[in-house]
Design a protein around this motif. Structure first.
Motif, PDB file in Angstrom:
ATOM      1  N   GLY A  23       0.957  -1.154   0.047  1.00 54.21           N
ATOM      2  CA  GLY A  23      -0.076   0.207   0.019  1.00 54.21           C
ATOM      3  C   GLY A  23       0.798   1.246  -0.107  1.00 54.21           C
ATOM      4  O   GLY A  23       0.635   2.079  -0.370  1.00 54.21           O
ATOM      5  N   ASN A  24       2.092   1.153   0.583  1.00 54.98           N
ATOM      6  CA  ASN A  24       2.758   2.442   0.573  1.00 54.98           C
ATOM      7  C   ASN A  24       4.302   2.208   0.913  1.00 54.98           C
ATOM      8  O   ASN A  24       4.707   0.872   1.188  1.00 54.98           O
ATOM      9  CB  ASN A  24       2.149   3.469   1.377  1.00 54.98           C
ATOM     10  N   ALA A  25       5.071   3.012   1.191  1.00 53.24           N
ATOM     11  CA  ALA A  25       6.512   3.065   1.418  1.00 53.24           C
ATOM     12  C   ALA A  25       6.994   4.100   2.251  1.00 53.24           C
ATOM     13  O   ALA A  25       6.186   5.216   2.155  1.00 53.24           O
ATOM     14  CB  ALA A  25       7.297   2.893   0.150  1.00 53.24           C
ATOM     15  N   ASP A  26       8.266   4.289   2.708  1.00 55.71           N
ATOM     16  CA  ASP A  26       8.805   5.113   3.669  1.00 55.71           C
ATOM     17  C   ASP A  26       9.690   6.087   2.710  1.00 55.71           C
ATOM     18  O   ASP A  26       9.485   5.923   1.479  1.00 55.71           O
ATOM     19  CB  ASP A  26       9.313   4.616   4.745  1.00 55.71           C
ATOM     20  N   ASN A  27      10.482   6.961   3.226  1.00 53.33           N
ATOM     21  CA  ASN A  27      11.080   7.885   2.533  1.00 53.33           C
ATOM     22  C   ASN A  27      12.513   7.325   2.180  1.00 53.33           C
ATOM     23  O   ASN A  27      13.155   8.120   1.680  1.00 53.33           O
ATOM     24  CB  ASN A  27      11.572   9.022   3.345  1.00 53.33           C
ATOM     25  N   ASN A  28      12.603   6.095   1.733  1.00 55.89           N
ATOM     26  CA  ASN A  28      13.789   5.318   0.872  1.00 55.89           C
ATOM     27  C   ASN A  28      13.548   5.887  -0.500  1.00 55.89           C
ATOM     28  O   ASN A  28      14.384   5.403  -1.659  1.00 55.89           O
ATOM     29  CB  ASN A  28      13.885   3.855   1.254  1.00 55.89           C
ATOM     30  N   LEU A  29      12.511   6.432  -0.994  1.00 56.05           N
ATOM     31  CA  LEU A  29      12.257   6.678  -2.434  1.00 56.05           C
ATOM     32  C   LEU A  29      12.552   8.259  -2.860  1.00 56.05           C
ATOM     33  O   LEU A  29      12.218   8.689  -3.710  1.00 56.05           O
ATOM     34  CB  LEU A  29      10.540   6.653  -2.523  1.00 56.05           C
ATOM     35  N   ASN A  30      13.868   8.511  -1.999  1.00 57.03           N
ATOM     36  CA  ASN A  30      14.243   9.915  -2.330  1.00 57.03           C
ATOM     37  C   ASN A  30      14.802   9.990  -3.779  1.00 57.03           C
ATOM     38  O   ASN A  30      14.755  10.929  -4.520  1.00 57.03           O
ATOM     39  CB  ASN A  30      15.312  10.413  -1.563  1.00 57.03           C
ATOM     40  N   SER A  31      15.458   9.191  -4.315  1.00 55.12           N
ATOM     41  CA  SER A  31      16.016   9.201  -5.636  1.00 55.12           C
ATOM     42  C   SER A  31      15.142   9.276  -6.689  1.00 55.12           C
ATOM     43  O   SER A  31      14.965   9.715  -7.889  1.00 55.12           O
ATOM     44  CB  SER A  31      16.952   8.202  -5.896  1.00 55.12           C
ATOM     45  N   GLU A  32      13.876   8.278  -6.471  1.00 56.00           N
ATOM     46  CA  GLU A  32      12.621   8.196  -7.358  1.00 56.00           C
ATOM     47  C   GLU A  32      12.094   9.530  -7.368  1.00 56.00           C
ATOM     48  O   GLU A  32      11.600  10.066  -8.399  1.00 56.00           O
ATOM     49  CB  GLU A  32      11.807   7.157  -6.632  1.00 56.00           C
ATOM     50  N   MET A  33      11.731  10.208  -6.117  1.00 55.45           N
ATOM     51  CA  MET A  33      11.189  11.809  -5.969  1.00 55.45           C
ATOM     52  C   MET A  33      11.966  12.664  -6.761  1.00 55.45           C
ATOM     53  O   MET A  33      11.582  13.508  -7.530  1.00 55.45           O
ATOM     54  CB  MET A  33      11.151  11.974  -4.778  1.00 55.45           C
ATOM     55  N   GLU A  34      13.338  12.451  -6.845  1.00 54.16           N
ATOM     56  CA  GLU A  34      14.378  13.533  -7.668  1.00 54.16           C
ATOM     57  C   GLU A  34      13.969  13.453  -9.042  1.00 54.16           C
ATOM     58  O   GLU A  34      13.841  14.226  -9.795  1.00 54.16           O
ATOM     59  CB  GLU A  34      15.475  13.187  -7.177  1.00 54.16           C
ATOM     60  N   ALA A  35      14.054  12.141  -9.357  1.00 52.82           N
ATOM     61  CA  ALA A  35      13.654  11.764 -11.068  1.00 52.82           C
ATOM     62  C   ALA A  35      12.311  12.193 -11.172  1.00 52.82           C
ATOM     63  O   ALA A  35      12.227  12.976 -12.386  1.00 52.82           O
ATOM     64  CB  ALA A  35      13.985  10.370 -11.227  1.00 52.82           C
ATOM     65  N   LEU A  36      11.366  12.164 -10.635  1.00 51.01           N
ATOM     66  CA  LEU A  36      10.039  12.601 -10.842  1.00 51.01           C
ATOM     67  C   LEU A  36       9.781  14.038 -11.088  1.00 51.01           C
ATOM     68  O   LEU A  36       9.359  14.711 -11.754  1.00 51.01           O
ATOM     69  CB  LEU A  36       8.855  12.191  -9.770  1.00 51.01           C
ATOM     70  N   LEU A  37      10.675  14.983 -10.033  1.00 54.42           N
ATOM     71  CA  LEU A  37      10.890  16.229 -10.132  1.00 54.42           C
ATOM     72  C   LEU A  37      11.595  16.726 -11.228  1.00 54.42           C
ATOM     73  O   LEU A  37      11.074  17.701 -11.803  1.00 54.42           O
ATOM     74  CB  LEU A  37      11.381  16.893  -8.597  1.00 54.42           C
ATOM     75  N   LYS A  38      12.611  16.091 -11.683  1.00 50.57           N
ATOM     76  CA  LYS A  38      13.173  16.316 -13.191  1.00 50.57           C
ATOM     77  C   LYS A  38      12.095  16.521 -14.193  1.00 50.57           C
ATOM     78  O   LYS A  38      12.440  17.096 -15.182  1.00 50.57           O
ATOM     79  CB  LYS A  38      14.290  15.752 -13.175  1.00 50.57           C
ATOM     80  N   ILE A  39      11.452  15.256 -14.205  1.00 47.90           N
ATOM     81  CA  ILE A  39      10.451  15.059 -15.267  1.00 47.90           C
ATOM     82  C   ILE A  39       9.258  16.298 -15.427  1.00 47.90           C
ATOM     83  O   ILE A  39       8.869  16.858 -16.074  1.00 47.90           O
ATOM     84  CB  ILE A  39       9.675  13.839 -14.968  1.00 47.90           C
ATOM     85  N   LYS A  40       8.823  16.409 -14.211  1.00 50.04           N
ATOM     86  CA  LYS A  40       7.871  17.500 -14.006  1.00 50.04           C
ATOM     87  C   LYS A  40       8.372  18.864 -14.261  1.00 50.04           C
ATOM     88  O   LYS A  40       7.785  19.617 -15.169  1.00 50.04           O
ATOM     89  CB  LYS A  40       7.407  17.718 -12.557  1.00 50.04           C
TER      90      LYS A  40
END
Length: 202
Positions: A151-168
């Motif tokens: 259902g969810n995950a914690d903040n080990n997704l920092n690199s994924e968030m950074e990539a999504l921000l670059k796309i946006k």
């Protein structure tokens, strides 16, 4: 109409570290229809600045890739797109599935036991961002096997968030007219309704 959106923080329900499910390569295999079935199946999102790099990597790997436009913009509705904001790398199967860089034939396995990516260190930002998807709020893709289970995950997704921000950031535009490219790729039973080419987003 504009692609400029408010960016929402990911909402976390419980603290679980994201990791791929053993022997799963689903996100590299299954492609979906978007935004509706008539548009055909989409490929992996490729930003304009990534397109030439992916094409060069494909030559080095002796791998054929098919890259189509995905999103374009223009100032007027009665013209075709004057700028392409994003491309898409299509799957190698007739129905649009399976990334061309997924190694399904060597017998090698990735660290989680699935099929390995031939270009993992050079994979597109869209692959680096997964399983995060931009919605309201930003969430994990419910089609991901891990996300279905936890259902969810914690903040080990920092690199994924950074990539999504670059796309946006790359997709931000003030152009008033948005176009989507219909791929005409899908399952055999859907061929009659699939469209091809640029379609104005209403």
């Amino acid at each position: 109409m504009t692609l400029r959106k408010r960016f929402y923080p990911i909402q976390l329900k419980k603290y679980v570290e994201f990791k791929c499910i053993e022997e799963c390569s689903q996100c590299c295999i299954e492609r979906e229809y978007y935004p509706s079935k008539e548009f055909g199946k989409i490929g992996v999102l490729i930003l304009p600045e990534e397109k030439e790099k992916i094409e060069n990597i494909s030559k080095l790997n002796k791998t054929q890739v098919k890259i189509l436009p995905r999103i374009g913009v223009s100032a007027e509705k009665n013209s075709s797109p004057t700028k392409i904001l994003a491309y898409q790398m299509m799957g190698i199967e007739k129905n649009g599935n399976t990334c061309p860089f997924l190694d399904t034939s060597s017998g090698n396995k990735s660290p989680h036991g699935g099929f390995p990516c031939k270009i993992y260190e050079d994979r597109p930002l869209a692959c680096r961002a997964y399983p995060l998807i931009e919605s309201k709020p930003i969430t994990l893709d419910e089609k991901c096997k891990f996300c279905k289970e936890h259902g969810n995950a914690d903040n080990n997704l920092n690199s994924e968030m950074e990539a999504l921000l670059k796309i946006k950031e790359s997709m931000d535009t003030d152009s008033p007219v948005i176009w989507r490219f219909a791929t005409e790729i899908g399952e055999d039973e859907d061929q009659a309704i699939l469209k091809s080419g640029w379609i104005l987003e209403e």
